[in-house]
Design a protein around this motif. Structure first.
Motif, PDB file in Angstrom:
ATOM      1  N   ARG A  94      17.496 -24.626 -77.509  1.00 30.00           N
ATOM      2  CA  ARG A  94      16.987 -23.270 -77.713  1.00 30.00           C
ATOM      3  C   ARG A  94      16.797 -22.560 -76.379  1.00 30.00           C
ATOM      4  O   ARG A  94      17.094 -21.358 -76.250  1.00 30.00           O
ATOM      5  N   ALA A  95      16.309 -23.283 -75.378  1.00 29.35           N
ATOM      6  CA  ALA A  95      16.118 -22.677 -74.060  1.00 29.35           C
ATOM      7  C   ALA A  95      17.450 -22.205 -73.484  1.00 29.35           C
ATOM      8  O   ALA A  95      17.541 -21.102 -72.924  1.00 29.35           O
TER       9      ALA A  95
ATOM     10  N   GLU B  69      13.060 -33.104 -81.615  1.00 21.65           N
ATOM     11  CA  GLU B  69      12.382 -31.882 -81.170  1.00 21.65           C
ATOM     12  C   GLU B  69      12.675 -31.606 -79.700  1.00 21.65           C
ATOM     13  O   GLU B  69      12.822 -30.446 -79.297  1.00 21.65           O
ATOM     14  N   THR B  70      12.753 -32.658 -78.889  1.00 14.86           N
ATOM     15  CA  THR B  70      13.077 -32.491 -77.471  1.00 14.86           C
ATOM     16  C   THR B  70      14.444 -31.829 -77.309  1.00 14.86           C
ATOM     17  O   THR B  70      14.598 -30.841 -76.579  1.00 14.86           O
TER      18      THR B  70
ATOM     19  N   GLN C 262      16.107 -30.130 -79.535  1.00 14.17           N
ATOM     20  CA  GLN C 262      16.079 -28.785 -80.118  1.00 14.17           C
ATOM     21  C   GLN C 262      15.512 -27.774 -79.138  1.00 14.17           C
ATOM     22  O   GLN C 262      16.046 -26.666 -78.986  1.00 14.17           O
ATOM     23  N   ARG C 263      14.420 -28.126 -78.456  1.00 14.10           N
ATOM     24  CA  ARG C 263      13.808 -27.194 -77.509  1.00 14.10           C
ATOM     25  C   ARG C 263      14.707 -26.942 -76.304  1.00 14.10           C
ATOM     26  O   ARG C 263      14.759 -25.824 -75.778  1.00 14.10           O
TER      27      ARG C 263
ATOM     28  N   ARG D 149       7.966 -24.521 -70.694  1.00 11.21           N
ATOM     29  CA  ARG D 149       8.804 -23.329 -70.737  1.00 11.21           C
ATOM     30  C   ARG D 149       8.124 -22.217 -69.933  1.00 11.21           C
ATOM     31  O   ARG D 149       6.984 -21.837 -70.232  1.00 11.21           O
TER      32      ARG D 149
ATOM     33  N   LEU E 247      13.048 -23.963 -68.249  1.00 14.63           N
ATOM     34  CA  LEU E 247      12.435 -24.992 -69.087  1.00 14.63           C
ATOM     35  C   LEU E 247      12.463 -26.273 -68.273  1.00 14.63           C
ATOM     36  O   LEU E 247      13.534 -26.822 -68.007  1.00 14.63           O
TER      37      LEU E 247
END
Length: 227
Positions: free
Chosen positions: A91-92, A84-85, A87-88, A37, A14
């Motif tokens: 998650r990655a 959101e940044t 969170q992503r 990603r 990512l």
């Protein structure tokens, strides 16, 4: 932090980049956030324009091309983009990807100072830090543009967040081909290699400044975030 015995996988990344209101990560607010990603053949690029809630200085606008007026008219609320940044990124890491960040000590410090509690819980690969450690005596600039020229990487629109994030991913791919021992390192070894090497290079720079009577007190020696 999740430990991985298999090392850095350049097909699962990512890549992350911010454009902001300030060169000082302790004061900066997000203007654009890009996350690319890469998972095998799948490439998913997301870029968010944020209204930082403050005036964007003219100097920053000259770099990334986004004015206060544009950000206010078209940008999402700053805290939504920030959330959101993060969170992503989280998650990655949960999915086993490596976070690619050019000059990680800037972007990740921005996230920490904005959230108050952002922590690194997965692997980070910083092409800027790796280049300084592996090729410390090369003359010339180490800006993203210069690095892309040196490694033969296509940059596109410099200081456009998605273009910068893609370029950082390509640099990481080139670097592990040039120095294959990097991809054989475990997560812990890779992180330690970058943290120790960054500290050593920055300490050398601080001594260089001090030896010439210049202020070295602001030189950051901590990686991947300012201490």
């Amino acid at each position: 932090m999740t430990k991985s015995p298999t090392g850095f996988d350049a097909t699962r990344m990512l890549s992350f980049d911010l454009e902001t209101t300030s060169a000082n990560p302790l004061e900066a607010r997000i203007v654009t956030s890009a996350l690319v990603r890469i998972d095998g053949r799948s490439v998913d690029a997301v870029e968010h324009l944020a209204d930082p809630g403050v005036e964007i200085p003219e100097g920053a606008t000259k770099i990334h091309g986004i004015s206060t007026e544009k950000a206010r008219a078209e940008g999402r609320p700053h805290d939504e983009v920030l959330a959101e940044t993060v969170q992503r990124i989280k998650r990655a890491w949960e999915d086993g990807l490596t976070l690619i960040v050019y000059n990680a000590s800037y972007d990740l410090t921005v996230l920490r100072q904005l959230t108050g509690d952002f922590t690194v819980t997965g692997p980070v690969f910083d092409p800027y830090a790796v280049d300084r450690i592996k090729d410390p005596y090369r003359k010339g600039s180490r800006t993203l543009t210069s690095m892309c020229e040196h490694y033969g990487v296509e940059l596109g629109n410099a200081h456009e967040a998605t273009a910068d994030a893609l370029a950082a991913a390509r640099l990481a791919w080139k670097q592990v081909r040039q120095w294959p021992e990097l991809k054989r390192m475990s997560t812990g070894e890779l992180m330690e290699f970058q943290a120790v090497g960054y500290h050593d290079r920055q300490s050398d720079f601080a001594r260089y400044l001090a030896g010439r009577g210049k202020d070295a007190s602001t030189v950051n020696t901590s990686w991947p975030m300012q201490g």
